[in-house]
Motif scaffolding. Structure first.
Motif, PDB file in Angstrom:
ATOM      1  N   ASP A 115       0.830  -1.202   0.000  1.00 44.89           N
ATOM      2  CA  ASP A 115       0.000   0.000   0.000  1.00 44.89           C
ATOM      3  C   ASP A 115       0.866   1.254   0.000  1.00 44.89           C
ATOM      4  N   ILE A 116       0.354   2.309  -0.599  1.00 38.45           N
ATOM      5  CA  ILE A 116       1.002   3.612  -0.538  1.00 38.45           C
ATOM      6  C   ILE A 116      -0.018   4.630  -0.053  1.00 38.45           C
ATOM      7  N   VAL A 117       0.392   5.439   0.909  1.00 39.41           N
ATOM      8  CA  VAL A 117      -0.467   6.472   1.484  1.00 39.41           C
ATOM      9  C   VAL A 117       0.265   7.801   1.361  1.00 39.41           C
ATOM     10  N   LEU A 118      -0.415   8.807   0.830  1.00 40.19           N
ATOM     11  CA  LEU A 118       0.151  10.149   0.725  1.00 40.19           C
ATOM     12  C   LEU A 118      -0.367  11.005   1.868  1.00 40.19           C
ATOM     13  N   MET A 119       0.477  11.904   2.346  1.00 36.07           N
ATOM     14  CA  MET A 119       0.133  12.732   3.493  1.00 36.07           C
ATOM     15  C   MET A 119       0.524  14.182   3.211  1.00 36.07           C
ATOM     16  N   THR A 124      -4.898  11.800  -9.979  1.00 37.68           N
ATOM     17  CA  THR A 124      -4.001  10.647  -9.911  1.00 37.68           C
ATOM     18  C   THR A 124      -4.357   9.767  -8.715  1.00 37.68           C
ATOM     19  N   VAL A 125      -4.602  10.393  -7.584  1.00 38.48           N
ATOM     20  CA  VAL A 125      -4.982   9.654  -6.376  1.00 38.48           C
ATOM     21  C   VAL A 125      -6.263   8.858  -6.612  1.00 38.48           C
ATOM     22  N   LYS A 126      -7.236   9.497  -7.252  1.00 38.84           N
ATOM     23  CA  LYS A 126      -8.515   8.828  -7.518  1.00 38.84           C
ATOM     24  C   LYS A 126      -8.355   7.698  -8.521  1.00 38.84           C
ATOM     25  N   ASN A 127      -7.656   7.966  -9.615  1.00 36.72           N
ATOM     26  CA  ASN A 127      -7.505   6.965 -10.670  1.00 36.72           C
ATOM     27  C   ASN A 127      -6.690   5.757 -10.214  1.00 36.72           C
ATOM     28  N   LYS A 128      -5.710   6.004  -9.342  1.00 38.66           N
ATOM     29  CA  LYS A 128      -4.854   4.909  -8.862  1.00 38.66           C
ATOM     30  C   LYS A 128      -5.425   4.254  -7.595  1.00 38.66           C
ATOM     31  N   ASP A 129      -6.524   4.803  -7.093  1.00 34.65           N
ATOM     32  CA  ASP A 129      -7.217   4.242  -5.931  1.00 34.65           C
ATOM     33  C   ASP A 129      -6.294   4.095  -4.723  1.00 34.65           C
ATOM     34  N   ILE A 130      -5.694   5.214  -4.325  1.00 33.38           N
ATOM     35  CA  ILE A 130      -4.856   5.227  -3.125  1.00 33.38           C
ATOM     36  C   ILE A 130      -5.407   6.255  -2.143  1.00 33.38           C
ATOM     37  N   THR A 131      -4.851   6.268  -0.949  1.00 32.70           N
ATOM     38  CA  THR A 131      -5.326   7.163   0.109  1.00 32.70           C
ATOM     39  C   THR A 131      -4.455   8.409   0.194  1.00 32.70           C
ATOM     40  N   LEU A 132      -5.098   9.562   0.289  1.00 33.92           N
ATOM     41  CA  LEU A 132      -4.405  10.812   0.558  1.00 33.92           C
ATOM     42  C   LEU A 132      -4.967  11.388   1.850  1.00 33.92           C
ATOM     43  N   LEU A 133      -4.114  11.562   2.840  1.00 37.75           N
ATOM     44  CA  LEU A 133      -4.491  12.158   4.117  1.00 37.75           C
ATOM     45  C   LEU A 133      -4.194  13.655   4.055  1.00 37.75           C
TER      46      LEU A 133
END
Length: 308
Positions: free
Chosen positions: A234-238, A256-265
């Motif tokens: 998993d990759i999480v951006l903060m 990019t966050v939405k298309n790659k389905d990752i979490t941005l805090l």
């Protein structure tokens, strides 16, 4: 040697001196500054993740993340939340952006047998964009390989001077550490030199790392996400808080966050992170770090409890 012309003898003597200085510097470079000492220990930090039989959490970023997240508090907080005990390591060299972080991943993390389960990247401004500033000396001297140079030139624009700087830094430690050596000397000669220089650099980092919203791309970030996902990680951006909240999140980054389905805090504008919790325009105090880390504990616990 006796039959050599004086110029040749002088060049040979100079070469010997330079080689001796290079060897000596490589053996003591960790004493030049706290940041260099941290960079020198990166292989050891990666090895800690590799040797552990616990889930791994790698925190990447720069001084914003270093000052903002307390690894010990994060560990104890996750344990109190009933989360599995983790091995947490922070790799957060000063002044770094996406280009340094991805080189660290390629050269120190992807090769591990036991890769961290989660990679958390703290950032501000345009530090995740392909247009974030390239620092050829740091990249070549500390984080990247010659193979990385080819990759970077395919993804970003580097002129011949920057390429030459990268290659020189990759080869000679004297060149890589020229600024650290200069700072050591000037801090002895000029009162308050380091304090003034650090303040100027902090202001420039915020200005220079911001890319124009009209031309930003995130190819390097996208490749990193895809690579980590291919390993099942998993990759999480903060998004780190800054005093007076002077930056916005680029719509292209959000896409990019939405298309790659990752979490941005998004921690840019938390009510409990007030101005008095900063040591300067960017860096949190220990009290501020404790509050932000507590928030991160809660958010990571929610992320881990959510089915993928």
């Amino acid at each position: 040697m006796k039959n050599l012309p004086p110029v040749a003898k002088a060049l040979i003597a100079l070469l010997v001196i330079l080689l001796a200085a290079e060897t000596l510097l490589r053996s003591v470079e960790g004493t030049l500054s706290g940041n260099v000492a941290h960079i020198v220990e990166i292989p050891e930090l990666a090895d800690n993740l590799n040797k552990s039989n616990k889930p791994g959490l790698l925190i990447l970023g720069n001084s914003l993340t270093n000052d903002g997240i307390d690894a010990s508090r994060l560990q104890s907080g996750l344990n109190m939340q009933g989360q599995a005990d983790s091995t947490i390591e922070k790799i957060v060299p000063d002044g770094t952006t996406i280009w340094s972080w991805t080189c660290i991943l390629r050269n120190r993390i992807y090769e591990l047998k036991n890769k961290p389960d989660t990679v958390l990247i703290g950032f501000a401004w345009g530090q995740l964009a392909d247009q974030s500033r390239l620092l050829p000396t740091s990249l070549g001297g500390f984080f990247c390989s010659y193979k990385d140079l080819i990759h970077i030139t395919e993804q970003a624009t580097m002129n011949s001077a920057q390429i030459g700087e990268f290659v020189t830094a990759s080869t000679f430690r004297l060149f890589t550490h020229r600024e650290a050596i200069r700072n050591k000397i000037l801090s002895i000669l000029i009162p308050h030199y380091m304090t003034s220089t650090q303040e100027i650099n902090r202001r420039l980092r915020g200005t220079n790392s911001a890319a124009s919203a009209s031309d930003t791309t995130y190819r390097e970030l996208s490749l990193t996400i895809e690579q980590l996902k291919s390993y099942g990680k998993d990759i999480v951006l903060m998004a780190m808080p800054i005093r007076n909240n002077p930056y916005s999140l680029d719509p292209e980054l959000l896409n990019t966050v939405k298309n790659k389905d990752i979490t941005l805090l998004d921690y840019r504008n938390l009510d409990f992170i007030t101005d008095d919790l900063f040591t300067d325009e960017m860096h949190l105090t220990k009290a501020g770090s404790a509050l932000l880390t507590a928030r991160l504990v809660d958010d990571l616990a929610k992320i881990r409890s959510t089915p993928h």
